[in-house]
Design a protein around this motif. Structure first.
Motif, PDB file in Angstrom:
ATOM      1  N   ARG A 193      40.806  43.219  34.849  1.00 20.98           N
ATOM      2  CA  ARG A 193      39.887  44.226  35.375  1.00 20.98           C
ATOM      3  C   ARG A 193      38.746  44.501  34.408  1.00 20.98           C
ATOM      4  NH1 ARG A 193      41.086  50.483  37.488  1.00 20.98           N
ATOM      5  NH2 ARG A 193      38.906  51.193  37.228  1.00 20.98           N
ATOM      6  N   HIS A 194      39.036  44.490  33.119  1.00 18.48           N
ATOM      7  CA  HIS A 194      38.055  44.880  32.109  1.00 18.48           C
ATOM      8  C   HIS A 194      37.648  43.675  31.261  1.00 18.48           C
ATOM      9  CE1 HIS A 194      38.712  49.208  32.845  1.00 18.48           C
ATOM     10  NE2 HIS A 194      39.973  48.847  33.054  1.00 18.48           N
ATOM     11  N   ASP A 196      33.702  47.087  33.752  1.00 18.78           N
ATOM     12  CA  ASP A 196      34.862  47.489  34.541  1.00 18.78           C
ATOM     13  C   ASP A 196      34.641  46.960  35.954  1.00 18.78           C
ATOM     14  OD1 ASP A 196      36.864  48.671  36.010  1.00 18.78           O
ATOM     15  OD2 ASP A 196      36.513  50.708  35.275  1.00 18.78           O
ATOM     16  N   SER A 248      41.059  42.912  29.357  1.00 19.69           N
ATOM     17  CA  SER A 248      42.119  43.924  29.328  1.00 19.69           C
ATOM     18  C   SER A 248      42.454  44.336  30.755  1.00 19.69           C
ATOM     19  CB  SER A 248      41.657  45.145  28.524  1.00 19.69           C
ATOM     20  OG  SER A 248      42.570  46.212  28.636  1.00 19.69           O
ATOM     21  N   ASP A 249      43.713  44.677  30.978  1.00 16.58           N
ATOM     22  CA  ASP A 249      44.126  45.186  32.280  1.00 16.58           C
ATOM     23  C   ASP A 249      43.855  46.674  32.419  1.00 16.58           C
ATOM     24  OD1 ASP A 249      45.046  42.714  33.214  1.00 16.58           O
ATOM     25  OD2 ASP A 249      46.996  42.991  32.238  1.00 16.58           O
ATOM     26  N   ASP A 250      43.914  47.385  31.270  1.00 15.61           N
ATOM     27  CA  ASP A 250      43.793  48.840  31.341  1.00 15.61           C
ATOM     28  C   ASP A 250      42.573  49.401  30.615  1.00 15.61           C
ATOM     29  OD1 ASP A 250      44.486  48.428  28.714  1.00 15.61           O
ATOM     30  OD2 ASP A 250      46.447  49.441  28.847  1.00 15.61           O
ATOM     31  N   GLY A 251      41.782  48.563  29.954  1.00 20.76           N
ATOM     32  CA  GLY A 251      40.614  49.049  29.227  1.00 20.76           C
ATOM     33  C   GLY A 251      40.930  49.613  27.872  1.00 20.76           C
ATOM     34  N   SER A 252      42.203  49.549  27.452  1.00 21.30           N
ATOM     35  CA  SER A 252      42.608  50.056  26.140  1.00 21.30           C
ATOM     36  C   SER A 252      43.212  48.969  25.269  1.00 21.30           C
ATOM     37  CB  SER A 252      43.617  51.205  26.308  1.00 21.30           C
ATOM     38  OG  SER A 252      43.055  52.281  27.009  1.00 21.30           O
ATOM     39  N   ASP A 253      44.091  48.181  25.834  1.00 19.72           N
ATOM     40  CA  ASP A 253      44.765  47.120  25.089  1.00 19.72           C
ATOM     41  C   ASP A 253      43.997  45.819  25.301  1.00 19.72           C
ATOM     42  OD1 ASP A 253      46.449  45.460  23.773  1.00 19.72           O
ATOM     43  OD2 ASP A 253      48.105  45.585  25.225  1.00 19.72           O
ATOM     44  N   SER A 280      38.933  46.360  39.727  1.00 21.51           N
ATOM     45  CA  SER A 280      40.295  45.870  39.963  1.00 21.51           C
ATOM     46  C   SER A 280      40.412  44.530  39.252  1.00 21.51           C
ATOM     47  CB  SER A 280      40.572  45.718  41.462  1.00 21.51           C
ATOM     48  OG  SER A 280      39.696  44.758  42.035  1.00 21.51           O
TER      49      SER A 280
END
Length: 713
Positions: free
Chosen positions: A551-552, A482, A519-524, A485
């Protein structure tokens, strides 16, 4: 029958030994007594005793032959200094050499000399700033070797009388009791004796906490063990490893991770026994120097075994090698002494397998993280050497022996040296000066899909090489970064723990197959932006990815080379490559858009996972997308190979605009890579650059596009 102790001295000795209390066994990774070993390049290993040719069966006759032959300890010290080593290991109390003890001893049981040969050697070495370590065996099985039926090198009756109870020295337990007393006798007699080199453990020693008691009574003494990583030992030695490719790359078979003190012990004579057997065996200079240098390039001490003759002099071939090594190593001494292995926990450039068949190691100065050395043991075909810079921004390169400057370029994470007209037959050494490291993000939060207790993912990002992430034996496991940003992403660095061999490959726990997701959100996470395979090689591995922003980042191991185990000391994400005066990006051809053709890897020397072999037709193309934060001009370098004798021109277009024609003549072989550098305009956001074949021969093989500009993402 019962026996009574013959001396009050023995009774007192046993009482004192019983009062010593052993501390729990542990590996001391750093201790003041280890300083001389850590500062050393290696040692001289001397197997020399009663069975040195011509063999003797009587202790007195052997001692007389040694003395009358002119044995002089200063000669051994001088030979060690020629090899630029800092300690001597004397193996006389050896199971195959008659269990001789080259010093007066109060403990009966095997040959003991009247002349204190060991003491003289210790003093001679100390006068020249060297240390002496004494070899001790645990093995009585060769008690009859070279003797007649029923005869033995070991005297059980004499020792039994001495200790007051029956002891059979031909058993491992009895021999353990016999040798146990000798450790204490030696360390009390010789205050300058630096330590013991132990050829495997003995159960009697372990039951009686020998090693802990030695460190308790003589905390200045080091303990080395052969082939067994015993916790109480200061150093583990790895004996005569062979079979790897190249044959000199000894560290491939070493399984212990620094900063544990590690030693490699190997024979200088190409064949024959560890001791002098009566013939002048040859020394393979390429193999021996290669072993010495690759060990130094992995922070491993080289214990080089020579075979002194009866009166101590080395056979002519070994003596000649030592004289040669004195001058040869002296010229490059600063690159070997006072350095650590490069490309591991200490920083430095990438070691191992380089371009066009080249192989070697790198070292880095202990007192200056910006001073590096590149040791080219196997040179490349041609006059160009390329290796990963591991994030170091290079400012100068010179030939260490001549001081002559070397032309270099740095782009896309690679340092390339050019115009090299000749290579040393054993080790061409380049001195490389850097101005710090750059490109890797700090303050990154790491997590993982699996972690062993006490070894979380955070340990792979804490900057401490005494800690590591243990991914357990999971077949598929992922490490997540992570960045805090959305940031540009160009590569992932992975420093796997060096407690896994690379030879044999079946024992290797290193990453083979991998996938990289962002990933931008750490999930998708979507589909992977890069898949591939890492080589089964030591040192830091760099995974280049297509230029992206996120970010991720998730690195997923999908397979191992041998054993399903993964331990990572450090891992990081980088947003730009070092050097070039601005932000630099390498765009691999295999990650670009390919109209007609395939990604292949059958011609050595390529960067990344392979190269593009386009179809042999006009109009086939490879197209890259170049990210940029602002409009401007970029310098691009296209790497290619043309193994034919016919040029393969191409049209280069930017954003579909007017074409500029570039000529790509034959390079001499498909494994000989060349570069073409030119400038192109960039637009803010992204720019496409297409290379299109203009003849029926198609494009040359395309490896990568390096882009340098101040406006890259």
């Amino acid at each position: 029958m019962s026996r009574a102790p013959r001396t009050a001295l023995l009774a007192a000795l046993m009482l004192v030994l019983g009062l010593l209390v052993a501390a729990p066994a542990r590996a001391d990774l750093q201790h003041p007594r280890q300083a001389f070993l850590r500062a050393s390049l290696g040692g001289l290993f001397l197997h020399w005793g009663m069975r040195t040719s011509p063999a003797h069966t009587g202790c007195g006759a052997w001692e007389n032959a040694v003395t009358s032959g002119g044995w002089n300890p200063a000669y051994w010290v001088d030979e060690a200094r020629k090899l630029h080593v800092q300690y001597i290991v004397l193996a006389t109390f050896h199971s195959r050499l008659g269990y001789a003890r080259p010093y007066p001893s109060a403990v009966p049981g095997s040959c003991r000399t009247g002349r204190d040969l060991l003491g003289e050697l210790i003093e001679a070495a100390d006068a020249q700033g060297l240390k002496v370590i004494h070899y001790m065996t645990d093995d009585p099985q060769w008690w009859n070797e070279g003797l007649g039926s029923g005869q033995s090198w070991l005297d059980s009756d004499a020792f039994s009388d001495y200790v007051g109870h029956d002891v059979d020295l031909h058993t491992r337990d009895g021999f353990g009791e016999f040798s146990y007393l000798q450790f204490f006798e030696q360390m009390r007699r010789y205050p300058k004796l630096a330590g013991f080199w132990i050829d495997n453990d003995n159960a009697y020693w372990e039951r009686n906490d020998l090693y802990a008691k030695i460190h308790q009574e003589r905390p200045d003494m080091t303990l080395s063990n052969n082939n067994e990583d015993t916790p109480e030992m200061d150093m583990i030695s790895n004996e005569q490893k062979t079979g790897m490719t190249p044959n000199y790359d000894y560290p491939q078979a070493v399984y212990t991770a620094a900063p544990r003190l590690i030693e490699a012990d190997f024979k200088l004579p190409t064949s024959g026994p560890w001791w002098y057997g009566g013939s002048d065996q040859a020394v393979d200079r390429k193999l021996t120097l290669g072993r010495l240098i690759t060990n130094a390039g992995s922070s491993i001490k080289a214990l080089m075994a020579e075979t002194p003759m009866k009166a101590g002099r080395m056979p002519p071939a070994q003596e000649a090698f030592n004289t040669f090594a004195n001058g040869y190593l002296g010229a490059i001494g600063e690159s070997l002494i006072g350095t650590e292995g490069g490309g591991y926990m200490y920083g430095g450039l990438k070691p191992g397998f380089w371009n066009n068949g080249a192989h070697g190691v790198t070292t880095i100065a202990k007192n200056d993280p910006n001073r590096h050395y590149v040791h080219v043991i196997t040179p490349p075909s041609g006059g160009t050497l390329s290796l990963r810079d591991n994030g170091h921004r290079i400012t100068s390169v010179t030939n260490l022996r001549t001081g002559a400057p070397v032309t270099f370029t740095q782009a896309g994470g690679t340092l390339t040296l050019t115009g090299i007209s000749s290579w040393d037959p054993y080790d061409t050494v380049f001195k490389v000066v850097s101005a710090g490291r750059e490109g890797a993000y700090t303050g990154v939060t790491l997590s993982a899909s699996a972690s062993a207790s006490g070894h979380p993912a955070a340990h792979a990002g804490d900057g401490d090489h005494l800690t590591y992430w243990d991914a357990t034996s999971a077949g598929t496991v992922s490490l997540r970064f992570d960045l805090g940003s959305a940031r540009p992403i160009r590569f992932i660095g992975l420093n796997q723990r060096e407690d896994s061999t690379t030879y044999p490959a079946s024992n290797s726990a290193r990453v083979n197959g991998y996938r990289v997701y962002v990933s931008d959100d750490g999930s998708d996470w979507g589909s992977p932006i890069k898949t591939g395979n890492l080589p089964n090689h030591r040192g830091v591995q760099i995974i280049d990815v297509p230029a992206t922003t996120a970010r991720h980042v998730r690195l997923e191991k999908t397979s191992s080379h041998g054993v399903a185990r993964l331990r990572v000391e450090e891992a990081w994400v980088g947003g730009r490559y070092a050097g070039g005066g601005g932000a630099g990006t390498r765009l691999e051809a295999e990650d670009a858009t390919i109209s007609q053709g395939a990604v292949e890897s059958n011609h050595a020397g390529f960067s990344g996972a392979g190269f593009v072999n386009g179809d042999n037709v006009a109009g086939s193309y490879v197209e890259w997308t170049i990210p940029a934060t602002a409009a401007g001009t970029a310098t691009v370098t296209l790497r290619y190979a043309n193994g034919t004798t016919t040029g393969r021109p191409a049209a280069v277009t930017v954003n579909g605009g007017a074409a500029q024609t570039r000529d790509y003549p034959g390079t001499g072989a498909w494994t000989t890579w060349a570069t073409d550098t030119f400038t192109v305009p960039l637009t803010a956001g992204s720019t496409t650059l297409r290379v299109t074949a203009t003849t029926a021969g198609g494009n040359p093989n395309l490896d990568y596009l390096d882009v340098t500009t101040g406006g890259l993402s």
